[in-house]
Structures are given as structure tokens and as C-alpha cells.
Design an enzyme around this catalytic site. Structure first.
Site, PDB file in Angstrom:
ATOM      1  N   ARG A   1      -7.570   3.031  10.425  1.00  0.00           N
ATOM      2  CA  ARG A   1      -7.454   3.471  11.821  1.00  0.00           C
ATOM      3  C   ARG A   1      -6.435   2.641  12.579  1.00  0.00           C
ATOM      4  O   ARG A   1      -6.152   1.499  12.226  1.00  0.00           O
ATOM      5  CB  ARG A   1      -8.791   3.393  12.556  1.00  0.00           C
ATOM      6  CG  ARG A   1      -9.422   2.005  12.605  1.00  0.00           C
ATOM      7  CD  ARG A   1      -9.303   1.288  13.926  1.00  0.00           C
ATOM      8  NE  ARG A   1      -9.755  -0.075  13.886  1.00  0.00           N
ATOM      9  CZ  ARG A   1      -8.947  -1.107  13.648  1.00  0.00           C
ATOM     10  NH1 ARG A   1      -7.673  -0.928  13.414  1.00  0.00           N
ATOM     11  NH2 ARG A   1      -9.435  -2.344  13.635  1.00  0.00           N
TER      12      ARG A   1
ATOM     13  N   HIS B   1     -12.000  -4.950  21.502  1.00  0.00           N
ATOM     14  CA  HIS B   1     -13.019  -5.937  21.863  1.00  0.00           C
ATOM     15  C   HIS B   1     -13.941  -5.384  22.960  1.00  0.00           C
ATOM     16  O   HIS B   1     -14.357  -6.120  23.859  1.00  0.00           O
ATOM     17  CB  HIS B   1     -12.380  -7.276  22.266  1.00  0.00           C
ATOM     18  CG  HIS B   1     -11.785  -7.982  21.083  1.00  0.00           C
ATOM     19  ND1 HIS B   1     -12.548  -8.679  20.181  1.00  0.00           N
ATOM     20  CD2 HIS B   1     -10.510  -8.050  20.630  1.00  0.00           C
ATOM     21  CE1 HIS B   1     -11.763  -9.174  19.232  1.00  0.00           C
ATOM     22  NE2 HIS B   1     -10.523  -8.791  19.480  1.00  0.00           N
TER      23      HIS B   1
ATOM     24  N   ASP C   1     -16.239  -2.754  21.657  1.00  0.00           N
ATOM     25  CA  ASP C   1     -17.304  -2.046  20.918  1.00  0.00           C
ATOM     26  C   ASP C   1     -18.604  -2.849  20.853  1.00  0.00           C
ATOM     27  O   ASP C   1     -19.690  -2.291  20.989  1.00  0.00           O
ATOM     28  CB  ASP C   1     -16.832  -1.594  19.518  1.00  0.00           C
ATOM     29  CG  ASP C   1     -16.376  -2.710  18.593  1.00  0.00           C
ATOM     30  OD1 ASP C   1     -16.202  -3.858  19.061  1.00  0.00           O
ATOM     31  OD2 ASP C   1     -16.190  -2.431  17.387  1.00  0.00           O
TER      32      ASP C   1
ATOM     33  N   GLY D   1      -5.531  -6.622   5.121  1.00  0.00           N
ATOM     34  CA  GLY D   1      -5.421  -7.747   6.054  1.00  0.00           C
ATOM     35  C   GLY D   1      -4.383  -7.518   7.135  1.00  0.00           C
ATOM     36  O   GLY D   1      -3.803  -8.461   7.670  1.00  0.00           O
TER      37      GLY D   1
ATOM     38  N   GLY E   1      -5.095  -5.502   9.856  1.00  0.00           N
ATOM     39  CA  GLY E   1      -5.774  -5.069  11.075  1.00  0.00           C
ATOM     40  C   GLY E   1      -5.841  -3.564  11.214  1.00  0.00           C
ATOM     41  O   GLY E   1      -6.048  -3.041  12.302  1.00  0.00           O
TER      42      GLY E   1
ATOM     43  N   SER F   1      -8.658  -1.844   6.609  1.00  0.00           N
ATOM     44  CA  SER F   1      -8.762  -1.579   5.166  1.00  0.00           C
ATOM     45  C   SER F   1     -10.182  -1.900   4.681  1.00  0.00           C
ATOM     46  O   SER F   1     -10.730  -1.166   3.849  1.00  0.00           O
ATOM     47  CB  SER F   1      -7.735  -2.396   4.390  1.00  0.00           C
ATOM     48  OG  SER F   1      -7.857  -3.769   4.703  1.00  0.00           O
TER      49      SER F   1
ATOM     50  N   ASP G   1     -14.499   0.414  13.559  1.00  0.00           N
ATOM     51  CA  ASP G   1     -13.749   0.765  12.352  1.00  0.00           C
ATOM     52  C   ASP G   1     -14.467   1.842  11.547  1.00  0.00           C
ATOM     53  O   ASP G   1     -13.852   2.814  11.086  1.00  0.00           O
ATOM     54  CB  ASP G   1     -13.556  -0.487  11.476  1.00  0.00           C
ATOM     55  CG  ASP G   1     -12.835  -1.590  12.233  1.00  0.00           C
ATOM     56  OD1 ASP G   1     -12.246  -1.300  13.297  1.00  0.00           O
ATOM     57  OD2 ASP G   1     -12.856  -2.738  11.764  1.00  0.00           O
TER      58      ASP G   1
ATOM     59  N   TYR H   1     -13.148 -14.483  16.258  1.00  0.00           N
ATOM     60  CA  TYR H   1     -13.813 -13.242  16.657  1.00  0.00           C
ATOM     61  C   TYR H   1     -15.269 -13.510  17.094  1.00  0.00           C
ATOM     62  O   TYR H   1     -15.705 -13.054  18.161  1.00  0.00           O
ATOM     63  CB  TYR H   1     -13.774 -12.248  15.486  1.00  0.00           C
ATOM     64  CG  TYR H   1     -14.333 -10.867  15.784  1.00  0.00           C
ATOM     65  CD1 TYR H   1     -13.485  -9.804  16.072  1.00  0.00           C
ATOM     66  CD2 TYR H   1     -15.700 -10.613  15.750  1.00  0.00           C
ATOM     67  CE1 TYR H   1     -13.981  -8.529  16.329  1.00  0.00           C
ATOM     68  CE2 TYR H   1     -16.204  -9.355  16.008  1.00  0.00           C
ATOM     69  CZ  TYR H   1     -15.349  -8.307  16.293  1.00  0.00           C
ATOM     70  OH  TYR H   1     -15.846  -7.050  16.550  1.00  0.00           O
TER      71      TYR H   1
HETATM   72  C1  GLA Z   1     -12.281  -5.498  14.490  1.00  0.00           C
HETATM   73  C2  GLA Z   1     -13.772  -5.183  14.436  1.00  0.00           C
HETATM   74  C3  GLA Z   1     -14.114  -4.022  15.373  1.00  0.00           C
HETATM   75  C4  GLA Z   1     -13.567  -4.263  16.784  1.00  0.00           C
HETATM   76  C5  GLA Z   1     -12.103  -4.679  16.730  1.00  0.00           C
HETATM   77  C6  GLA Z   1     -11.575  -5.074  18.106  1.00  0.00           C
HETATM   78  O1  GLA Z   1     -11.536  -4.429  13.970  1.00  0.00           O
HETATM   79  O2  GLA Z   1     -14.156  -4.837  13.115  1.00  0.00           O
HETATM   80  O3  GLA Z   1     -15.500  -3.817  15.400  1.00  0.00           O
HETATM   81  O4  GLA Z   1     -14.340  -5.199  17.468  1.00  0.00           O
HETATM   82  O5  GLA Z   1     -11.888  -5.758  15.837  1.00  0.00           O
HETATM   83  O6  GLA Z   1     -11.592  -3.978  18.955  1.00  0.00           O
END
Ligand code: GLA
Length: 344
Positions: A12, A19, A21, A103, A105, A108, A151, A199
Site C-alpha cells: 500500500r 500515525h 490508526d 523495508g 515502508g 511488504s 497496512d 514507533y
Molecule cells: C506502519 C504501521 C501502521 C501505521 C503506519 C503509520 O505502517 O504498521 O499501522 O501506524 O505505520 O501510519
């Protein structure tokens, strides 16, 4: 002969709403035409073996899968966690192929979890939402990171030609048509993993802010005035303003107002950079480079930050460096498995 199962699950990009969800907020991702494919067959031996075109070391898990945290190679932890969530006892032998950079973002790992869950039988009698929740639990068990559901939802609920508005509290999905006349371009910047990144610290900051002001998903900027710690205030301000930008972004995309959509995406990057502090100098430089390119409506980091990729909303052909992504349907059981997850 057991029947071979084949599943594809897309990665996706998130257009806006990062940040948000894990506090039950809003996000607007699209499932992209880069994916993970899992193929395999059941076998009698209680062993789950998967080769991967991304790692010379296969995943080999004794079933039922027990402790997940110390398994090597690291990607095998996700495999074990999915098997454990499913209570899988019957063996499986198969392969993983990826056209998603690992890796970067672009989820994957999320796509691997979804493809694997469906290949191992999660499709039987479970809704897409139930599979997303199962995969999220597995992701948390495999990494120890309290990640949100963005994701998995994007990979399962994608729709060709559309972004999807996710409400991560109600767990609802609303398709938002992507306007003609613009494309989404991804530019890879640097490798990163969410595990080992700050995170979890950001999740903790949101929890701490919520202990004072209540759920951030329904808070207004004025509600944040009781936060005396400047760092907590900045983190909360990002979340509250980002949810608002998603609402406005959805309206802009629906109206085909690409200038407004682009402005909101850029404002999102600024908020992630300054208030949430999840950008990096390289991501910022890549965004600046895109913003100075004629025909770019807006640009931002996408996903967790700390590295990974940036995206631009741009006039077709305007951005030469990077690759154009197209919105595709969510994960699909291509053969074997249950018909419910078959594309129409
Ligand atoms: C990562 C996490 C998601 C989300 C994003 C930031 O991809 O797996 O759940 O928090 O970061 O939006």
C-alpha cells in the site's frame, strides 16, 4: 494430490493519514500494483516451510507454532505468528515471491502476513475485517511493536482505481475514486524497519496524551490546551490535525480538486516532520525535490516514516524519477482455497 493454493496480497501507499490508526483515527491508503504472492500445498508432516525470493534462508516452523520472538530468519517470525493465530497444525510447503521492495515502508510485511494467512486457510469462514485483525495480532506478536491496522486493512480492502477511507475506530471502509488527471508517484529513499524504530514511543505518547484529554480521534485542537508537556502536545496536535486533513483530503479527491489534495498532503508531511518527528533529513530532501518539480500538487512521506519512501501527487509524466503506482483490488485467492476471496 493436495491442491496448490495461490494468493496475492498487495502493498500500500498511504495518501494521507499517518500515525492515526492506533488511536482509532482516519487514513486514506490505496492498495498498489506491487504485491506478495504465496504459493504452496498442504503436507502431512507438521512442518511449515517457505522459501522466499527475498532471503536465501527459508522459514521452517514446527507446528503448532509456539514461541515466535526468537525465530530466525526474522521474516519467519511473521510466518510463525500467522500460523499460531490460525492454530495451524497441518503442514505446508511453499514459496513467497515479492514485487514489493522490502523495508521500504510500502507494507511488504503487512502483505506477507495477509497472503500467508489466506494461503494457510484464514479465508475459510472469515470476513476480510476478521482476517485483518488476525494479521494485526500476528504482526504485533512477531515484532513486539503495537502497530495499527492500516497496512492489513489496505491490503485486504483495496479497490482498483480507488483509495479507501479507513475509520480505524469503527473499522469501516469507504472507497474514494482517484481523480483522472493525476498520478501517484513513489520515490524510494532509504531502508527501514518499524521494529527498532521510535514507533512504539509514539504510540506511548498518544496513550499518555489520551490519559489527559480523552480519545484523540474525537478531540479538537482546543481540547489539547490541558497538555502541559510540549512534546505530548505536539504529538497530539499531529494526530488531531491529521484526522482533519484526511477528512478534507477525501472531500478534495472526491471534488477532483488536485491543488487542495496536494496542499493537504504536503501539510501532512510538515506535521509528521515537525510535530510527530518521524521524518528524516533524506525524506525531507526528497519531498522538497518533488515539490520543486513542475506539475507536482503535493508530496509527503508515506507510512511510519524513519526512512522508507516518499510519494507525490502529480500531473501524469511530471515526475521522472520514481515509479507510478496504480490502485488495485485487495488480496485475492487466485487458486485453491475458498471462492469467497476470488476476484469477481
Ligand atoms: C506502519 C504501521 C501502521 C501505521 C503506519 C503509520 O505502517 O504498521 O499501522 O501506524 O505505520 O501510519
Amino acid at each position: 494430490m493436495p491442491q496448490q493454493v495461490e494468493v496475492r496480497a498487495p502493498g500500500r501507499v498511504n495518501l494521507i493519514g499517518d500515525h492515526t490508526d492506533y488511536t482509532g483515527g482516519l487514513a486514506l491508503p490505496l492498495a498498489i500494483d506491487r504485491q506478495i504472492v504465496v504459493r504452496g500445498v498442504d503436507r502431512d508432516e507438521a512442518l511449515l516451510t517457505l522459501t522466499s525470493d527475498q532471503d536465501p534462508v527459508p522459514a521452517s516452523i514446527n507446528l503448532p507454532a509456539a514461541s515466535v520472538a526468537s525465530i530466525e530468519p526474522k521474516w519467519a517470525r511473521r510466518v510463525a505468528a500467522i500460523a499460531a493465530e490460525l492454530g495451524r497444525e497441518r503442514g505446508f510447503i511453499g514459496s513467497v515471491e515479492s514485487t514489493l521492495p522490502i523495508g521500504a515502508g510500502l507494507s511488504s510485511s503487512g502483505a506477507l502476513g495477509v497472503a500467508l494467512a489466506l494461503a494457510l486457510g484464514a479465508d475459510a469462514g472469515r470476513s476480510r475485517l476478521e482476517v485483518a485483525l488476525l494479521c494485526q495480532r500476528a504482526q504485533q506478536a512477531a515484532t513486539g511493536v503495537p502497530a495499527g491496522i492500516l497496512d492489513e486493512m489496505a491490503s485486504l480492502h483495496g479497490l482498483a482505481g480507488h483509495a479507501v477511507l479507513l475509520d480505524c475506530h469503527d473499522l469501516t471502509v469507504e472507497p474514494v475514486p482517484l481523480p483522472a488527471g493525476a498520478e501517484v508517484v513513489v520515490r524510494y529513499v532509504s531502508h527501514r524497519t518499524v521494529a527498532g524504530s521510535p514507533y512504539s514511543d509514539r504510540v506511548a505518547a498518544c496513550r499518555a496524551a489520551e490519559a489527559v484529554v480523552g480519545p484523540l480521534r474525537v478531540a479538537s485542537i482546543e481540547d489539547l490546551s490541558s497538555l502541559t508537556d510540549p512534546v505530548l502536545l505536539a504529538r497530539a496536535r499531529h494526530v488531531v490535525s491529521e484526522n482533519d486533513r484526511v477528512r478534507q483530503g477525501v472531500a478534495a479527491f472526491r471534488a477532483g480538486d488536485l491543488d487542495a489534495a496536494g496542499r493537504l498532503m504536503t501539510a501532512s508531511h510538515v506535521s509528521l516532520r515537525d510535530d510527530y518527528e518521524v521524518s528524516t533529513p533524506d525524506l525531507d530532501a526528497a519531498v522538497e525535490g518533488l515539490l520543486s518539480t513542475p506539475g507536482v500538487y503535493g508530496a509527503r512521506l508515506t507510512g511510519a516514516g524513519f526512512g522508507g519512501c516518499v510519494i507525490a501527487l502529480a500531473e501524469p509524466g511530471a515526475v521522472k524519477e520514481g515509479w507510478v503506482v496504480h490502485a488495485v483490488d485487495g488480496a485475492e485467492v487466485v487458486s485453491g482455497g475458498s471462492n469467497y476471496y476470488r476476484a469477481p
